[in-house]
Write an enzyme that holds these catalytic residues in place. Structure first.
Site, PDB file in Angstrom:
ATOM      1  N   GLU A 236      49.701  35.169  40.385  1.00 61.02           N
ATOM      2  CA  GLU A 236      49.811  36.191  39.219  1.00 61.02           C
ATOM      3  C   GLU A 236      51.269  36.884  38.870  1.00 61.02           C
ATOM      4  O   GLU A 236      51.343  36.996  37.616  1.00 61.02           O
ATOM      5  CB  GLU A 236      49.156  37.561  39.757  1.00 61.02           C
ATOM      6  CG  GLU A 236      47.526  37.374  40.150  1.00 61.02           C
ATOM      7  CD  GLU A 236      46.980  38.469  40.604  1.00 61.02           C
ATOM      8  OE1 GLU A 236      46.869  39.568  39.965  1.00 61.02           O
ATOM      9  OE2 GLU A 236      46.223  38.499  41.850  1.00 61.02           O
ATOM     10  N   HIS A 252      43.576  18.280  60.975  1.00 64.79           N
ATOM     11  CA  HIS A 252      42.233  17.460  61.190  1.00 64.79           C
ATOM     12  C   HIS A 252      41.627  17.202  59.782  1.00 64.79           C
ATOM     13  O   HIS A 252      40.470  16.776  59.871  1.00 64.79           O
ATOM     14  CB  HIS A 252      41.315  18.365  61.846  1.00 64.79           C
ATOM     15  CG  HIS A 252      41.902  19.042  63.249  1.00 64.79           C
ATOM     16  ND1 HIS A 252      41.725  17.973  64.448  1.00 64.79           N
ATOM     17  CD2 HIS A 252      42.477  20.037  63.741  1.00 64.79           C
ATOM     18  CE1 HIS A 252      42.288  18.571  65.562  1.00 64.79           C
ATOM     19  NE2 HIS A 252      42.822  19.732  64.846  1.00 64.79           N
ATOM     20  N   LYS A 346      38.042  39.449  31.988  1.00 58.99           N
ATOM     21  CA  LYS A 346      37.163  40.659  32.198  1.00 58.99           C
ATOM     22  C   LYS A 346      36.896  41.151  30.812  1.00 58.99           C
ATOM     23  O   LYS A 346      35.627  41.798  30.542  1.00 58.99           O
ATOM     24  CB  LYS A 346      38.140  41.781  32.816  1.00 58.99           C
ATOM     25  CG  LYS A 346      38.414  41.520  34.194  1.00 58.99           C
ATOM     26  CD  LYS A 346      39.305  42.814  34.977  1.00 58.99           C
ATOM     27  CE  LYS A 346      39.544  42.342  36.364  1.00 58.99           C
ATOM     28  NZ  LYS A 346      40.356  43.540  37.025  1.00 58.99           N
TER      29      LYS A 346
HETATM   30  C1  F6R Z   1      46.022  42.588  39.283  1.00 65.59           C
HETATM   31  C2  F6R Z   1      45.502  42.067  40.323  1.00 65.59           C
HETATM   32  C3  F6R Z   1      43.998  41.556  40.181  1.00 65.59           C
HETATM   33  C4  F6R Z   1      43.104  42.796  40.443  1.00 65.59           C
HETATM   34  C5  F6R Z   1      41.552  42.296  40.269  1.00 65.59           C
HETATM   35  C6  F6R Z   1      40.731  43.408  40.669  1.00 65.59           C
HETATM   36  O1  F6R Z   1      47.119  42.949  39.452  1.00 65.59           O
HETATM   37  O2  F6R Z   1      46.187  42.074  41.297  1.00 65.59           O
HETATM   38  O3  F6R Z   1      43.805  40.607  41.543  1.00 65.59           O
HETATM   39  O4  F6R Z   1      43.259  43.298  41.842  1.00 65.59           O
HETATM   40  O5  F6R Z   1      41.291  41.655  39.348  1.00 65.59           O
HETATM   41  O6  F6R Z   1      40.837  44.555  39.834  1.00 65.59           O
HETATM   42  P1  F6R Z   1      41.016  46.004  40.608  1.00 65.59           P
HETATM   43  O7  F6R Z   1      42.023  45.592  41.942  1.00 65.59           O
HETATM   44  O8  F6R Z   1      41.208  47.000  39.624  1.00 65.59           O
HETATM   45  O9  F6R Z   1      39.372  46.165  41.473  1.00 65.59           O
END
Ligand code: F6R
Length: 356
Positions: A236, A252, A346
């Protein structure tokens, strides 16, 4: 004309990347202060009455799930009840009325976590929400579920202190585990004392990793979550691929595959994470592995955890990984702050959800 316009775009991208680097580095270096604030926030929360639980479940995704993995690694040698990290829409059958269920989402809007939260509510187990707001805070408040409300505005992966400490404090309050107050104090002190030194080490490691594939091996259950964290942060922040595995299991299966495809071998850097809890036989296994596969990778780096308590040791290597990811982002001229693809996915899922 066109060339100038392109140069302008390039220039602004480089400036944004540098700004992002400074911001993310500040957040990474601020972990000890965040741990202290998180402790203060969590201490004020009422996690409910003490009772017997059969298991602890932490539901979350990405940066919000990793706190659950750290908790599982940390308490693995103390707790007799299982800790399950649920990264999915559907909760496993082990979740019953006798489960302690943490729904963790920094934004409060992650659909997998919201779905798991709703199921846990239907099962009527003890549910606790950890979030900075969003739909999860709304639903939890409406349901009268305890909420650990965190300050908003951070990338979730930069909120590990906020997302991990409340889980530990909850388990302490509910007398599921002993007090980790002193261990947290030690971890905070250790990071404060070493963060500049570790940053220099991270810069050297980032140079080694530049344009290469990091392959990170945990050598103890305690460090499995740390290897996982290295991967997520390299993905990320530095926007690179990373492969993770654990010893002795690696011996293994994956051992046989090292070095192929050949073009990758000279582009692979092997990083072994070691700890006082690493079994002496596992250390020996690593030594043999490195001797046997010398031409299978460009370089091997062995990193030892520091500190006395298990908690401090976890955070010493975790912090180093966070720093490496930010330093690698700087070398690659990428901005560690945005995660455009996660946001885009998303958005696409939201849009599809609305159409349904
Ligand atoms: C972004 C990050 C992502 C979010 C994941 C879930 O910085 O680390 O891995 O954590 O998309 O989103 P949240 O944490 O808001 O539930």
């Amino acid at each position: 004309m066109r060339l100038d316009a392109n140069a302008g775009i390039q220039g602004s991208k480089v400036r944004a990347a540098l700004d992002g680097y400074r911001q993310m580095l500040t957040l990474v270096l601020g972990l000890p202060e965040q741990i202290e604030q998180a402790r203060a926030i969590a201490d004020r929360v009422d996690y409910g009455s003490v009772r017997r639980f059969d298991n602890v479940v932490v539901a979350g995704m990405g940066g919000s799930a990793i706190g659950g993995s750290v908790l599982r690694g940390l308490l693995g040698s103390e707790l007799t009840l299982p800790i399950i990290v649920c990264r999915d829409y559907v909760v496993p059958a082990i979740v019953t009325r006798r489960s302690l269920f943490f729904a963790v989402s920094y934004s409060g809007n992650t659909e997998e976590t919201l779905s798991a939260f709703e199921q846990a509510r239907r099962i009527r187990c003890r549910v606790i929400a950890v979030t900075s707001g969003g739909r999860l805070a709304e639903l939890a408040q409406r349901a009268g579920v305890p909420v650990v409300l965190l300050s908003a505005g951070l990338p979730p992966r930069a909120a590990l202190g906020y997302l991990f400490v409340p889980l530990l404090v909850g388990l302490e309050q509910l007398r599921i585990c002993r007090s980790y107050r002193q261990d947290l104090v030690e971890a905070v002190g250790l990071i404060r004392k070493n963060r500049r030194l570790w940053l220099n080490r991270a810069r050297v490691l980032a140079r080694v990793l530049d344009s290469r594939l990091p392959v990170v091996y945990s050598t103890s259950r305690l460090l499995d979550a740390v290897a996982e964290r290295w991967q997520c942060q390299l993905n990320e922040n530095a926007k690179v691929m990373c492969h993770v595995n654990a010893l002795p299991e690696q011996n293994h299966n994956e051992l046989v595959g090292i070095g192929a495809p050949r073009f990758l071998a000279q582009r692979t850097v092997l990083i072994a994470l070691l700890d006082a809890a690493t079994h002496t036989r596992t250390r020996l296994r690593l030594k043999h592995l490195l001797e046997m596969t010398r031409t299978g990778y460009y370089r091997a780096v062995q990193l030892e955890s520091q500190g006395r308590s298990e908690l401090a040791r976890i955070f010493s290597l975790l912090m180093l990984g966070d720093m490496v990811s930010v330093e690698l982002a700087r070398r690659r001229h990428v901005n560690p702050m945005p995660v455009a693809r996660i946001d885009e996915l998303k958005r696409r899922m939201d849009w599809a959800g609305r159409k349904r």
